[in-house]
Design a protein around this motif. Structure first.
Motif, PDB file in Angstrom:
ATOM      1  N   PRO A   1     -15.159  33.613 -55.544  1.00 16.81           N
ATOM      2  CA  PRO A   1     -15.339  33.455 -54.096  1.00 16.81           C
ATOM      3  C   PRO A   1     -14.449  32.355 -53.535  1.00 16.81           C
ATOM      4  CG  PRO A   1     -17.310  32.770 -55.320  1.00 16.81           C
ATOM      5  CD  PRO A   1     -16.316  33.273 -56.314  1.00 16.81           C
ATOM      6  N   THR A   2     -14.148  32.482 -52.254  1.00 21.53           N
ATOM      7  CA  THR A   2     -13.379  31.445 -51.568  1.00 21.53           C
ATOM      8  C   THR A   2     -14.217  30.174 -51.495  1.00 21.53           C
ATOM      9  OG1 THR A   2     -12.212  33.077 -50.231  1.00 21.53           O
ATOM     10  CG2 THR A   2     -12.296  30.839 -49.368  1.00 21.53           C
TER      11      THR A   2
ATOM     12  N   ALA B   1     -13.141  36.645 -50.089  1.00 20.97           N
ATOM     13  CA  ALA B   1     -12.256  36.262 -51.194  1.00 20.97           C
ATOM     14  C   ALA B   1     -11.405  37.439 -51.644  1.00 20.97           C
ATOM     15  CB  ALA B   1     -13.071  35.727 -52.367  1.00 20.97           C
ATOM     16  N   GLN B   2     -11.886  38.655 -51.385  1.00 22.71           N
ATOM     17  CA  GLN B   2     -11.137  39.864 -51.716  1.00 22.71           C
ATOM     18  C   GLN B   2     -11.638  40.976 -50.809  1.00 22.71           C
ATOM     19  OE1 GLN B   2     -12.347  39.671 -55.695  1.00 22.71           O
ATOM     20  NE2 GLN B   2     -14.157  40.922 -55.434  1.00 22.71           N
ATOM     21  N   ALA B   3     -10.874  42.030 -50.695  1.00 22.04           N
ATOM     22  CA  ALA B   3     -11.265  43.150 -49.842  1.00 22.04           C
ATOM     23  C   ALA B   3     -12.627  43.669 -50.278  1.00 22.04           C
ATOM     24  CB  ALA B   3     -10.216  44.251 -49.914  1.00 22.04           C
ATOM     25  N   GLY B   4     -13.522  43.840 -49.322  1.00 19.36           N
ATOM     26  CA  GLY B   4     -14.840  44.383 -49.604  1.00 19.36           C
ATOM     27  C   GLY B   4     -15.857  43.379 -50.109  1.00 19.36           C
ATOM     28  N   GLY B   5     -15.458  42.125 -50.312  1.00 17.95           N
ATOM     29  CA  GLY B   5     -16.382  41.112 -50.827  1.00 17.95           C
ATOM     30  C   GLY B   5     -17.250  40.533 -49.734  1.00 17.95           C
ATOM     31  N   PRO B   6     -18.218  39.701 -50.103  1.00 17.89           N
ATOM     32  CA  PRO B   6     -19.053  39.048 -49.091  1.00 17.89           C
ATOM     33  C   PRO B   6     -18.222  38.089 -48.244  1.00 17.89           C
ATOM     34  CG  PRO B   6     -19.550  38.186 -51.284  1.00 17.89           C
ATOM     35  CD  PRO B   6     -18.577  39.317 -51.461  1.00 17.89           C
ATOM     36  N   HIS B   7     -18.683  37.844 -47.024  1.00 21.90           N
ATOM     37  CA  HIS B   7     -17.921  37.067 -46.049  1.00 21.90           C
ATOM     38  C   HIS B   7     -18.563  35.722 -45.737  1.00 21.90           C
ATOM     39  CE1 HIS B   7     -16.429  41.129 -45.373  1.00 21.90           C
ATOM     40  NE2 HIS B   7     -15.369  40.576 -44.818  1.00 21.90           N
ATOM     41  N   TRP B   8     -17.697  34.736 -45.527  1.00 21.01           N
ATOM     42  CA  TRP B   8     -18.050  33.473 -44.894  1.00 21.01           C
ATOM     43  C   TRP B   8     -17.591  33.647 -43.453  1.00 21.01           C
ATOM     44  CZ3 TRP B   8     -14.963  29.785 -42.422  1.00 21.01           C
ATOM     45  CH2 TRP B   8     -15.591  28.565 -42.121  1.00 21.01           C
ATOM     46  N   VAL B   9     -18.509  33.543 -42.494  1.00 23.40           N
ATOM     47  CA  VAL B   9     -18.193  33.826 -41.093  1.00 23.40           C
ATOM     48  C   VAL B   9     -18.337  32.556 -40.273  1.00 23.40           C
ATOM     49  CG1 VAL B   9     -18.842  35.182 -39.056  1.00 23.40           C
ATOM     50  CG2 VAL B   9     -18.964  36.221 -41.338  1.00 23.40           C
ATOM     51  N   PHE B  10     -17.331  32.305 -39.437  1.00 26.05           N
ATOM     52  CA  PHE B  10     -17.317  31.156 -38.528  1.00 26.05           C
ATOM     53  C   PHE B  10     -17.009  31.666 -37.133  1.00 26.05           C
ATOM     54  CE2 PHE B  10     -14.717  27.618 -36.598  1.00 26.05           C
ATOM     55  CZ  PHE B  10     -15.791  26.795 -36.324  1.00 26.05           C
TER      56      PHE B  10
ATOM     57  N   ASN C   1     -22.720  42.274 -37.839  1.00 30.32           N
ATOM     58  CA  ASN C   1     -23.786  43.109 -38.396  1.00 30.32           C
ATOM     59  C   ASN C   1     -23.264  44.228 -39.281  1.00 30.32           C
ATOM     60  OD1 ASN C   1     -25.941  41.652 -37.366  1.00 30.32           O
ATOM     61  ND2 ASN C   1     -25.879  42.741 -35.400  1.00 30.32           N
ATOM     62  N   GLN C   2     -21.965  44.500 -39.250  1.00 28.76           N
ATOM     63  CA  GLN C   2     -21.358  45.508 -40.113  1.00 28.76           C
ATOM     64  C   GLN C   2     -20.836  44.912 -41.421  1.00 28.76           C
ATOM     65  OE1 GLN C   2     -18.252  47.334 -37.786  1.00 28.76           O
ATOM     66  NE2 GLN C   2     -19.624  47.800 -36.101  1.00 28.76           N
ATOM     67  N   LEU C   3     -20.825  43.600 -41.530  1.00 32.58           N
ATOM     68  CA  LEU C   3     -20.244  42.927 -42.688  1.00 32.58           C
ATOM     69  C   LEU C   3     -21.305  42.500 -43.699  1.00 32.58           C
ATOM     70  CD1 LEU C   3     -17.798  40.515 -40.768  1.00 32.58           C
ATOM     71  CD2 LEU C   3     -17.208  42.663 -41.924  1.00 32.58           C
ATOM     72  N   ASP C   4     -20.869  42.313 -44.928  1.00 30.09           N
ATOM     73  CA  ASP C   4     -21.691  41.690 -45.961  1.00 30.09           C
ATOM     74  C   ASP C   4     -21.503  40.184 -45.791  1.00 30.09           C
ATOM     75  OD1 ASP C   4     -22.978  40.797 -48.233  1.00 30.09           O
ATOM     76  OD2 ASP C   4     -21.543  41.709 -49.643  1.00 30.09           O
ATOM     77  N   VAL C   5     -22.455  39.520 -45.144  1.00 35.01           N
ATOM     78  CA  VAL C   5     -22.324  38.097 -44.800  1.00 35.01           C
ATOM     79  C   VAL C   5     -23.071  37.245 -45.823  1.00 35.01           C
ATOM     80  CG1 VAL C   5     -22.779  36.328 -43.054  1.00 35.01           C
ATOM     81  CG2 VAL C   5     -22.075  38.636 -42.355  1.00 35.01           C
ATOM     82  N   ALA C   6     -22.325  36.375 -46.487  1.00 35.48           N
ATOM     83  CA  ALA C   6     -22.934  35.437 -47.440  1.00 35.48           C
ATOM     84  C   ALA C   6     -23.326  34.143 -46.731  1.00 35.48           C
ATOM     85  CB  ALA C   6     -21.966  35.148 -48.581  1.00 35.48           C
ATOM     86  N   HIS C   7     -22.468  33.697 -45.787  1.00 40.16           N
ATOM     87  CA  HIS C   7     -22.700  32.448 -45.056  1.00 40.16           C
ATOM     88  C   HIS C   7     -22.235  32.626 -43.622  1.00 40.16           C
ATOM     89  CE1 HIS C   7     -23.449  30.371 -48.837  1.00 40.16           C
ATOM     90  NE2 HIS C   7     -22.394  30.996 -49.311  1.00 40.16           N
ATOM     91  N   LEU C   8     -22.995  32.055 -42.692  1.00 43.04           N
ATOM     92  CA  LEU C   8     -22.672  32.137 -41.276  1.00 43.04           C
ATOM     93  C   LEU C   8     -22.700  30.733 -40.688  1.00 43.04           C
ATOM     94  CD1 LEU C   8     -22.253  33.831 -38.668  1.00 43.04           C
ATOM     95  CD2 LEU C   8     -24.741  33.987 -38.512  1.00 43.04           C
ATOM     96  N   VAL C   9     -21.578  30.321 -40.077  1.00 43.89           N
ATOM     97  CA  VAL C   9     -21.484  29.022 -39.437  1.00 43.89           C
ATOM     98  C   VAL C   9     -21.220  29.254 -37.956  1.00 43.89           C
ATOM     99  CG1 VAL C   9     -20.243  26.824 -39.349  1.00 43.89           C
ATOM    100  CG2 VAL C   9     -20.556  27.991 -41.550  1.00 43.89           C
ATOM    101  N   ILE C  10     -22.190  28.824 -37.130  1.00 43.30           N
ATOM    102  CA  ILE C  10     -22.033  28.997 -35.684  1.00 43.30           C
ATOM    103  C   ILE C  10     -22.420  27.719 -34.978  1.00 43.30           C
ATOM    104  CG2 ILE C  10     -22.297  31.480 -35.607  1.00 43.30           C
ATOM    105  CD1 ILE C  10     -25.208  31.094 -34.882  1.00 43.30           C
TER     106      ILE C  10
END
Length: 188
Positions: free
Chosen positions: A2-3, A155-164, A179-188
């Motif tokens: 992961p990133t 970190a790679q295509a199709g992997g979980p996302h860190w969203v900011f 809501n369409q993504l696999d979100v591992a972490h959300l920073v807002i």
């Protein structure tokens, strides 16, 4: 793998222990370049080849010119490619007019020459995906007083996302996409 995301700053102002917005992705990319970048060593700054900006406000860009100035001689001596600054066209225009204008700060897109600059602006649009190594960074919509964006980093295509989200107000388009993504972490 992961990133790795290192929070350098996540405050809207400065005070003791407070730094403005900046996140280091692995060791080669920044999301925003707020005052937290100043906590990096020169060696850490030298490794950064990409900066992705959410928008042009000072709390998100303040360290960009200073960081580039700090590493300029090393980048030139090592033959490193230009620092890639990825942003919306409106953000790039604001930085050209108000910061890198040879009045407030030197225009690093022409130093040492326009053909071999220290910095290159790379425009993106909402919906684009910026590839940096194995990282895939999708540009998300943001609603702000100036052109703005958020990012979904995988970190790679199709992997979980860190969203900011960057700075944003009510933003149904952002949430529709998140809501369409696999979100591992959300920073807002």
């Amino acid at each position: 793998m992961p990133t790795r995301v290192r929070v350098l700053g996540c405050s809207g102002a400065i005070a003791q222990g407070c730094r403005t917005t900046a996140f280091l992705l692995d060791d080669d990319a920044l999301i925003d370049a707020g005052t937290g970048v100043g906590d990096l060593s020169l060696d850490e700054m030298w490794r950064i080849d990409h900066v992705l900006l959410t928008h042009s406000h000072l709390d998100h860009v303040a360290a960009l010119p200073l960081m580039l100035d700090a590493v300029a001689s090393h980048r030139l001596a090592s033959g490193a490619p230009p620092l890639q600054v990825h942003a919306l066209p409106g953000t790039i225009d604001a930085l050209r007019r108000h910061l890198f204008n040879d009045t407030i700060w030197p225009d690093f897109t022409t130093i040492p020459s326009a053909h071999a600059p220290l910095m290159r602006f790379v425009p993106f649009e909402v919906g684009d995906v910026v590839a940096i190594g194995a990282k895939r960074i999708e540009v998300l919509p943001a609603v702000h007083t100036v052109p703005a964006a958020g990012f979904a980093v995988a970190a790679q295509a199709g992997g979980p996302h860190w969203v900011f989200s960057g700075d944003t107000g009510r933003n149904p388009a952002f949430w529709d996409r998140v809501n369409q993504l696999d979100v591992a972490h959300l920073v807002i």
